[in-house]
Design an enzyme around this catalytic site. Structure first.
Site, PDB file in Angstrom:
ATOM      1  N   ASN A  94      66.471  31.411  47.237  1.00 33.76           N
ATOM      2  CA  ASN A  94      65.105  32.016  46.886  1.00 33.76           C
ATOM      3  C   ASN A  94      64.376  32.100  48.115  1.00 33.76           C
ATOM      4  OD1 ASN A  94      62.593  32.428  45.278  1.00 33.76           O
ATOM      5  ND2 ASN A  94      62.323  30.519  46.446  1.00 33.76           N
ATOM      6  N   LEU A  98      58.199  37.874  54.189  1.00 34.65           N
ATOM      7  CA  LEU A  98      58.035  39.470  54.276  1.00 34.65           C
ATOM      8  C   LEU A  98      57.711  39.574  55.721  1.00 34.65           C
ATOM      9  CD1 LEU A  98      57.468  42.054  53.008  1.00 34.65           C
ATOM     10  CD2 LEU A  98      55.282  40.909  52.160  1.00 34.65           C
ATOM     11  N   SER A 147      64.980  41.542  45.848  1.00 33.57           N
ATOM     12  CA  SER A 147      63.606  42.214  45.838  1.00 33.57           C
ATOM     13  C   SER A 147      63.562  43.785  45.454  1.00 33.57           C
ATOM     14  CB  SER A 147      62.870  42.109  47.130  1.00 33.57           C
ATOM     15  OG  SER A 147      61.675  42.929  47.274  1.00 33.57           O
ATOM     16  N   TYR A 160      62.623  44.399  56.161  1.00 31.59           N
ATOM     17  CA  TYR A 160      62.539  43.607  54.862  1.00 31.59           C
ATOM     18  C   TYR A 160      63.564  44.470  53.804  1.00 31.59           C
ATOM     19  CZ  TYR A 160      60.889  41.162  50.490  1.00 31.59           C
ATOM     20  OH  TYR A 160      60.659  40.420  49.412  1.00 31.59           O
ATOM     21  N   SER A 161      63.502  45.686  53.553  1.00 34.13           N
ATOM     22  CA  SER A 161      64.210  46.300  52.991  1.00 34.13           C
ATOM     23  C   SER A 161      65.718  46.215  53.176  1.00 34.13           C
ATOM     24  CB  SER A 161      64.081  47.952  52.883  1.00 34.13           C
ATOM     25  OG  SER A 161      62.697  48.017  52.235  1.00 34.13           O
ATOM     26  N   ALA A 162      66.012  46.453  54.414  1.00 37.05           N
ATOM     27  CA  ALA A 162      67.343  46.336  55.137  1.00 37.05           C
ATOM     28  C   ALA A 162      68.010  45.017  54.820  1.00 37.05           C
ATOM     29  CB  ALA A 162      67.502  46.390  56.635  1.00 37.05           C
ATOM     30  N   SER A 163      67.257  43.765  54.976  1.00 38.88           N
ATOM     31  CA  SER A 163      67.712  42.489  54.650  1.00 38.88           C
ATOM     32  C   SER A 163      67.988  42.437  53.253  1.00 38.88           C
ATOM     33  CB  SER A 163      66.902  41.467  55.079  1.00 38.88           C
ATOM     34  OG  SER A 163      65.666  41.453  54.512  1.00 38.88           O
ATOM     35  N   LYS A 164      66.946  42.966  52.353  1.00 40.46           N
ATOM     36  CA  LYS A 164      67.359  42.652  50.650  1.00 40.46           C
ATOM     37  C   LYS A 164      68.425  43.712  50.078  1.00 40.46           C
ATOM     38  CE  LYS A 164      64.150  39.487  49.911  1.00 40.46           C
ATOM     39  NZ  LYS A 164      64.571  38.142  49.492  1.00 40.46           N
TER      40      LYS A 164
HETATM   41  N1  LIG Z   1      56.043  37.467  46.447  1.00 40.68           N
HETATM   42  C1  LIG Z   1      56.515  38.699  46.481  1.00 40.68           C
HETATM   43  O1  LIG Z   1      55.905  39.881  46.203  1.00 40.68           O
HETATM   44  C2  LIG Z   1      58.104  38.884  46.103  1.00 40.68           C
HETATM   45  C3  LIG Z   1      58.506  40.337  45.819  1.00 40.68           C
HETATM   46  C4  LIG Z   1      59.939  40.328  45.892  1.00 40.68           C
HETATM   47  C5  LIG Z   1      60.749  39.468  46.095  1.00 40.68           C
HETATM   48  N2  LIG Z   1      60.306  38.279  46.721  1.00 40.68           N
HETATM   49  C6  LIG Z   1      61.315  37.165  47.076  1.00 40.68           C
HETATM   50  O2  LIG Z   1      61.293  36.177  46.392  1.00 40.68           O
HETATM   51  C7  LIG Z   1      61.469  34.833  47.276  1.00 40.68           C
HETATM   52  C8  LIG Z   1      60.556  34.106  47.123  1.00 40.68           C
HETATM   53  O3  LIG Z   1      59.110  34.474  47.560  1.00 40.68           O
HETATM   54  P1  LIG Z   1      58.046  33.764  47.527  1.00 40.68           P
HETATM   55  O4  LIG Z   1      56.984  35.076  47.190  1.00 40.68           O
HETATM   56  O5  LIG Z   1      57.869  32.742  46.502  1.00 40.68           O
HETATM   57  O6  LIG Z   1      57.526  33.209  48.898  1.00 40.68           O
HETATM   58  P2  LIG Z   1      56.669  31.867  49.267  1.00 40.68           P
HETATM   59  O7  LIG Z   1      55.500  31.721  48.460  1.00 40.68           O
HETATM   60  O8  LIG Z   1      56.266  32.413  51.046  1.00 40.68           O
HETATM   61  O9  LIG Z   1      57.666  30.911  49.385  1.00 40.68           O
HETATM   62  C9  LIG Z   1      58.681  30.976  50.208  1.00 40.68           C
HETATM   63  C10 LIG Z   1      59.607  29.711  50.198  1.00 40.68           C
HETATM   64  O10 LIG Z   1      60.842  29.898  51.387  1.00 40.68           O
HETATM   65  C11 LIG Z   1      60.693  28.737  52.105  1.00 40.68           C
HETATM   66  N3  LIG Z   1      61.338  29.404  53.278  1.00 40.68           N
HETATM   67  C12 LIG Z   1      60.902  30.251  54.069  1.00 40.68           C
HETATM   68  N4  LIG Z   1      61.490  30.775  55.233  1.00 40.68           N
HETATM   69  C13 LIG Z   1      62.511  29.424  55.082  1.00 40.68           C
HETATM   70  C14 LIG Z   1      63.340  29.138  56.034  1.00 40.68           C
HETATM   71  N5  LIG Z   1      63.615  29.906  57.230  1.00 40.68           N
HETATM   72  N6  LIG Z   1      64.179  27.997  55.697  1.00 40.68           N
HETATM   73  C15 LIG Z   1      64.046  27.323  54.949  1.00 40.68           C
HETATM   74  N7  LIG Z   1      62.935  27.641  54.120  1.00 40.68           N
HETATM   75  C16 LIG Z   1      62.241  28.751  54.096  1.00 40.68           C
HETATM   76  C17 LIG Z   1      59.262  28.407  52.303  1.00 40.68           C
HETATM   77  O11 LIG Z   1      59.064  27.032  52.523  1.00 40.68           O
HETATM   78  P3  LIG Z   1      58.832  26.404  53.972  1.00 40.68           P
HETATM   79  O12 LIG Z   1      57.569  27.198  54.498  1.00 40.68           O
HETATM   80  O13 LIG Z   1      58.220  25.036  53.614  1.00 40.68           O
HETATM   81  O14 LIG Z   1      59.929  26.824  55.011  1.00 40.68           O
HETATM   82  C18 LIG Z   1      58.889  28.708  50.873  1.00 40.68           C
HETATM   83  O15 LIG Z   1      59.146  27.416  49.999  1.00 40.68           O
HETATM   84  C19 LIG Z   1      61.926  35.704  48.525  1.00 40.68           C
HETATM   85  O16 LIG Z   1      63.364  35.718  49.034  1.00 40.68           O
HETATM   86  C20 LIG Z   1      60.940  36.854  48.638  1.00 40.68           C
HETATM   87  O17 LIG Z   1      61.636  37.650  49.438  1.00 40.68           O
HETATM   88  C21 LIG Z   1      58.861  38.062  46.611  1.00 40.68           C
END
Ligand SMILES: NC(=O)c1ccc[n+]([C@@H]2O[C@H](COP(=O)([O-])OP(=O)(O)OC[C@H]3O[C@@H](n4cnc5c(N)ncnc54)[C@H](OP(=O)(O)O)[C@@H]3O)[C@@H](O)[C@H]2O)c1
Length: 279
Positions: A94, A98, A147, A160-164
């Site tokens: 997870n 972004l 995503s 972001y799009s490329a990675s996802k």
């Molecule tokens: N929010 C949106 O609009 C959205 C939409 C579509 C998809 N997503 C996807 O959903 C997932 C969760 O996103 P979220 O919105 O919940 O984000 P978030 O609130 O920013 O949480 C991200 C989590 O990932 C951890 N993290 C980030 N980089 C890391 C790294 N290098 N190593 C270990 N942990 C890491 C952070 O913890 P630490 O900072 O403690 O490391 C945090 O626990 C992501 O993959 C995101 O791309 C989000």
């Protein structure tokens, strides 16, 4: 007590210190009696999550602090689990970031590599190192949180799009390669209210926030939808009005759909898209 396949399983959840990962981890613990091993970097955030879980549930949670984008960290983590005799049934990738919305030429190589390493290669490393252990479970499963950006590419989201999109392709290959041996789930949420937008740096979010707020799904609601999909072993989940719209438009109009959505972003004239559309 749930009679769901998740009942009592041991689950690794990356990005469990906040946002959707914390919600997923809490649901696994409270609703399904799972033992969760959370992974993230920031101990302060992780301890806040432990505190929110409360004393009773916190016993089912442990955490490891490491950067998921390093192969070595995953190798060490898998080795340690093995040494401790921990058997993992489910892996939920997870953690993600972004990157700031920018036109491609404005990204440094550092930003490009960071996006690919955290959002895509982290999942390759976790699957490669955890797979032998997962396959020993009677109900092995991998769920990758992808995503809507993998369904349609918008201006300003090239990396972001490329990675996802890479994560989507990787997950879909795993699904067919391990068919009948392991459940592989792909989750494509749309915009969700979490801290992920803090990566937009010092951009003035005041006018952007209003637009984002209008199209974003509440985090708890998104977690509920994701968990329902995981509980029912849904192989492909798309959640949120914006994600459904992107999915449909991209299939109907693969070129004009993206142009239309990007034009709306340009017309919204919000600060967070400044580095996308300015010359
Ligand atoms: N929010 C949106 O609009 C959205 C939409 C579509 C998809 N997503 C996807 O959903 C997932 C969760 O996103 P979220 O919105 O919940 O984000 P978030 O609130 O920013 O949480 C991200 C989590 O990932 C951890 N993290 C980030 N980089 C890391 C790294 N290098 N190593 C270990 N942990 C890491 C952070 O913890 P630490 O900072 O403690 O490391 C945090 O626990 C992501 O993959 C995101 O791309 C989000």
């Amino acid at each position: 007590m749930s009679t769901c396949w998740l009942q009592g399983k041991t689950v690794v959840v990356t990005g469990a210190s906040g946002g959707m990962g914390a919600g997923i981890a809490a649901t696994l613990i409270k609703k399904h009696g799972c033992t969760v091993i959370g992974v993230a970097r920031n101990e302060k955030k992780m301890l806040k999550f432990v505190d929110e879980l409360g004393e009773t549930y916190a016993k089912q949670f442990s955490y490891e602090l490491f950067d998921v984008s390093s192969k070595e960290n995953w190798e060490k983590f898998a080795e340690e689990l093995q040494e401790k005799g921990v058997k993992v049934d489910v892996l939920i990738n997870n953690a993600g970031i972004l990157p700031k919305f920018k036109r491609f030429d404005r990204y440094s190589y550092e930003e490009i590599e960071r996006a690919m390493n955290i959002n895509f290669y982290s999942c390759v490393y976790s699957v490669k190192t955890m797979l032998p252990m997962l396959l020993q479970s009677s109900t092995p499963a991998i769920i990758n949180i992808d995503s809507s950006a993998a369904l349609m590419t918008l201006a300003g989201t090239s990396m972001y799009s490329a990675s996802k999109a890479a994560l989507k392709g990787f997950t879909e290959a795993l699904r067919v390669e391990f068919q009948g041996k392991m459940f592989v789930g792909l989750v494509c949420p749309g915009f969700t209210k979490t801290d992920i937008f803090s990566g937009q740096g010092d951009a003035d979010m005041s006018n952007g926030a209003k637009v984002m707020d209008m199209i974003s799904t509440d985090c708890d609601k998104m977690v509920k939808m994701i968990m329902f999909g995981i509980e029912h072993k849904t192989p492909m989940q798309v959640h949120g009005f914006d994600a459904h719209a992107m999915s449909v438009f991209n299939r109907l109009m693969p070129v004009y759909g993206s142009k239309l959505f990007s034009s709306i972003m340009r017309m919204s004239n919000v600060d967070i898209f400044k580095e996308v559309f300015s010359d």
